[in-house]
Scaffold this motif. Structure first.
Motif, PDB file in Angstrom:
ATOM      1  N   LEU A   8       6.203  11.857   3.579  1.00  0.00           N
ATOM      2  CA  LEU A   8       6.729  11.067   2.468  1.00  0.00           C
ATOM      3  C   LEU A   8       6.819   9.592   2.826  1.00  0.00           C
ATOM      4  N   CYS A   9       7.215   9.293   4.043  1.00  0.00           N
ATOM      5  CA  CYS A   9       7.360   7.903   4.467  1.00  0.00           C
ATOM      6  C   CYS A   9       6.029   7.183   4.561  1.00  0.00           C
ATOM      7  N   LEU A  10       4.949   7.911   4.743  1.00  0.00           N
ATOM      8  CA  LEU A  10       3.638   7.286   4.784  1.00  0.00           C
ATOM      9  C   LEU A  10       3.289   6.639   3.451  1.00  0.00           C
ATOM     10  N   LEU A  11       3.906   7.066   2.415  1.00  0.00           N
ATOM     11  CA  LEU A  11       3.524   6.635   1.082  1.00  0.00           C
ATOM     12  C   LEU A  11       4.122   5.279   0.670  1.00  0.00           C
ATOM     13  N   VAL A  12       5.328   4.979   0.853  1.00  0.00           N
ATOM     14  CA  VAL A  12       5.997   3.697   0.667  1.00  0.00           C
ATOM     15  C   VAL A  12       6.402   3.364  -0.764  1.00  0.00           C
ATOM     16  N   ALA A  13       7.520   2.660  -0.861  1.00  0.00           N
ATOM     17  CA  ALA A  13       8.018   2.344  -2.167  1.00  0.00           C
ATOM     18  C   ALA A  13       8.618   0.968  -2.250  1.00  0.00           C
ATOM     19  N   THR A  14       8.775   0.556  -3.454  1.00  0.00           N
ATOM     20  CA  THR A  14       9.473  -0.666  -3.727  1.00  0.00           C
ATOM     21  C   THR A  14      10.184  -0.519  -5.050  1.00  0.00           C
ATOM     22  N   ALA A  15      11.111  -1.362  -5.318  1.00  0.00           N
ATOM     23  CA  ALA A  15      11.773  -1.305  -6.615  1.00  0.00           C
ATOM     24  C   ALA A  15      10.745  -1.581  -7.691  1.00  0.00           C
ATOM     25  N   THR A  16      10.897  -0.949  -8.802  1.00  0.00           N
ATOM     26  CA  THR A  16       9.920  -1.105  -9.871  1.00  0.00           C
ATOM     27  C   THR A  16      10.626  -1.099 -11.214  1.00  0.00           C
ATOM     28  N   VAL A  38       9.980   7.702  -9.229  1.00  0.00           N
ATOM     29  CA  VAL A  38       9.763   7.830  -7.793  1.00  0.00           C
ATOM     30  C   VAL A  38       8.600   6.900  -7.467  1.00  0.00           C
ATOM     31  N   SER A  39       8.716   6.175  -6.367  1.00  0.00           N
ATOM     32  CA  SER A  39       7.730   5.162  -6.022  1.00  0.00           C
ATOM     33  C   SER A  39       7.373   5.266  -4.544  1.00  0.00           C
ATOM     34  N   VAL A  40       6.100   5.066  -4.241  1.00  0.00           N
ATOM     35  CA  VAL A  40       5.626   5.101  -2.862  1.00  0.00           C
ATOM     36  C   VAL A  40       4.695   3.919  -2.614  1.00  0.00           C
ATOM     37  N   GLY A  41       4.655   3.436  -1.379  1.00  0.00           N
ATOM     38  CA  GLY A  41       3.787   2.322  -1.033  1.00  0.00           C
ATOM     39  C   GLY A  41       3.912   1.946   0.430  1.00  0.00           C
ATOM     40  N   SER A  57       7.852   3.622   2.946  1.00  0.00           N
ATOM     41  CA  SER A  57       9.074   4.202   2.393  1.00  0.00           C
ATOM     42  C   SER A  57       8.778   4.892   1.071  1.00  0.00           C
ATOM     43  N   VAL A  58       9.709   5.683   0.634  1.00  0.00           N
ATOM     44  CA  VAL A  58       9.660   6.330  -0.669  1.00  0.00           C
ATOM     45  C   VAL A  58      10.987   6.026  -1.360  1.00  0.00           C
ATOM     46  N   GLU A  59      10.916   5.719  -2.637  1.00  0.00           N
ATOM     47  CA  GLU A  59      12.117   5.339  -3.386  1.00  0.00           C
ATOM     48  C   GLU A  59      12.218   6.174  -4.647  1.00  0.00           C
ATOM     49  N   SER A  60      13.434   6.495  -5.008  1.00  0.00           N
ATOM     50  CA  SER A  60      13.680   7.205  -6.251  1.00  0.00           C
ATOM     51  C   SER A  60      14.906   6.590  -6.902  1.00  0.00           C
ATOM     52  N   GLY A  61      14.913   6.595  -8.223  1.00  0.00           N
ATOM     53  CA  GLY A  61      16.055   6.015  -8.914  1.00  0.00           C
ATOM     54  C   GLY A  61      15.918   6.133 -10.411  1.00  0.00           C
ATOM     55  N   GLY A  68      17.673  -1.577 -12.878  1.00  0.00           N
ATOM     56  CA  GLY A  68      17.265  -0.426 -12.075  1.00  0.00           C
ATOM     57  C   GLY A  68      18.165  -0.237 -10.866  1.00  0.00           C
ATOM     58  N   LEU A  69      18.434   1.014 -10.536  1.00  0.00           N
ATOM     59  CA  LEU A  69      19.171   1.377  -9.328  1.00  0.00           C
ATOM     60  C   LEU A  69      18.375   2.455  -8.615  1.00  0.00           C
ATOM     61  N   GLY A  70      18.177   2.282  -7.316  1.00  0.00           N
ATOM     62  CA  GLY A  70      17.388   3.250  -6.578  1.00  0.00           C
ATOM     63  C   GLY A  70      17.861   3.411  -5.153  1.00  0.00           C
ATOM     64  N   PHE A  71      17.291   4.405  -4.496  1.00  0.00           N
ATOM     65  CA  PHE A  71      17.605   4.681  -3.100  1.00  0.00           C
ATOM     66  C   PHE A  71      16.289   4.919  -2.376  1.00  0.00           C
ATOM     67  N   ALA A  72      16.076   4.199  -1.287  1.00  0.00           N
ATOM     68  CA  ALA A  72      14.824   4.301  -0.527  1.00  0.00           C
ATOM     69  C   ALA A  72      15.086   4.887   0.853  1.00  0.00           C
TER      70      ALA A  72
END
Length: 161
Positions: A8-16, A38-41, A57-61, A68-72
């Motif tokens: 999951l961490c290979l995918l990566v996220a940011t706020a969106t 859910v966001s990855v990057g 990272s991976v983020e969901s919110g 927006g509120l999320g947790f990565a």
């Protein structure tokens, strides 16, 4: 579990900024939408050592109107990812918030976050700006943020549900 988290961490996220609505809430008799995502990057900085200076990272919110509120969850760098020497202290958690605003066919955002590393008292902040282009249930994002004192460019993909 460690391998699943690593993948999951290979995918990566940011706020969106999510624009596809599936849940409805009424506040003071006004209909408002809540969108989950859910966001990855991968977050990249200017360095000769990709695996050492970039993180996943991976983020969901959720989004409530334009807030927006999320947790990565992620890994501080990619070196040693999945090796037997990999340990929890290399991984981080972060609470994130964003404020979105339309800019033509894209959505701009201001991003703020605060987090830390597991098994450590080390904490960090994140702040920056981003842009999202939405197509159906997907968001294609790019952001520039100062994360833990270093400037990163983060491309990511978001799924809104």
């Amino acid at each position: 579990m460690k391998k699943i988290f690593t993948i999951l961490c290979l995918l990566v996220a940011t706020a969106t900024i999510a624009q596809v609505s599936t849940d409805t809430l009424y506040v003071n008799q006004k209909k408002v939408s809540i969108t989950k995502y859910v966001s990855v990057g991968v977050s990249m900085t200017n360095s000769e050592h990709f695996r050492v200076s970039n993180y996943a990272s991976v983020e969901s919110g959720f989004m409530y109107e334009n807030i927006g509120l999320g947790f990565a969850l992620g890994r501080g760098n990619l070196k040693g990812l999945g090796s037997k020497n990999d340990n929890l202290g290399s991984y981080f958690y972060e609470a994130k918030s964003s404020f979105g605003f339309p800019i033509g066919s894209v959505t701009g955002s201001v991003i703020l976050g605060y987090g830390g590393y597991f098994n450590s008292s080390r904490m960090f902040t994140e702040y920056g700006i981003g842009m999202t282009y939405n197509y159906k249930s997907f968001g294609f994002n790019s952001s520039v943020t100062n994360w833990d004192g270093i400037v990163y460019l983060t491309p990511s993909v978001t799924y809104n549900f």
